[in-house]
Write a protein that holds these residues in place. Sequence first.
Motif: not given
Length: 305
Positions: A191-196, A202-209
């Motif tokens: 997520f950190a490298t493929k997004a703009a 957001p961190a909360y969404a990464v937490d969900v995944y």
Amino acid sequence: MSADDGIAGLGSLRLPDGFTDVFTSRLVEVNGLRLHAVTGGDGPALLLVGGWPQTWYAWREVMPALARRHTVVAVDPRGAGLSDKPDDGYDAGTLAADLVALMTALGHDRFDVAGHDIGTWTAYALAADHPGRVGRLAVLEAVVPGLTPSPPLFGPASVNLKLWQFGFNRLTGLNEELVRGRERVFFGWQFATKAATPTSIPAYAVDVYVDAIAADPRALRASFAYYRALEETIAQNERRARTRLTLPVLAVGGALWSGASAARTMRLAADDVTEVVLDDCGHYPAEEQPERCAGILEDFLAAGR
């Protein structure tokens, strides 16, 4: 086939205001397989199929706007989120058949489809294998094995950055050993490298995944299973491409990731392709630019009404 409402609640998730007033979480049994879907809205049916390593939650920011004119069905395909995680069935044709059965169970004989990332593999198979069921097809950030030309083994570093996981994820066993217990590092890096920007998702969404994968011992294997089935999916898509799609296709690419290549891919298989490139957007249009993404989808879908 049966549909049971309210089994999988939304209360623990961070969601847009009023989301739970419109949408319901449910587990739907389809031919012995339980699939999780979040549904709501009113109007023609729209099926949303997410990418790797995400769940239905990737669509949360665009769903309320789309639900004003559509009955929205955001699904966890087999292997993802709260859906069952069998050992096999991760080729595009089987995944598409799952979702046709899901939409039948929910009472939708005809529907539009939007897919993102590996969800475009299933979305394309839906349109090609079940043309009588799908009205319009939208793909976001489409790289479709069997359609998209394979890059050279020793390609540019920029291409390797985008596609290296195809080889890693297809390994048997070793990838799971390397990632298990380090899910936050591995998936967080995606997520950190493929997004703009590194914080666009957001961190909360990464937490969900990440939590969805780390919490279920079957989930990591299932997340790689889509890639381990690539030989079958590629062979299927090579056959599908012999009959061109005639339905309208929208191809959206983030300017900072796939760009115009999403449309180039779909023009290899479809006659009527609308191209959109989102400026200042990476690999996750529905989360990075939800307002623009929802508007583009709605304009495209409205043209068919």
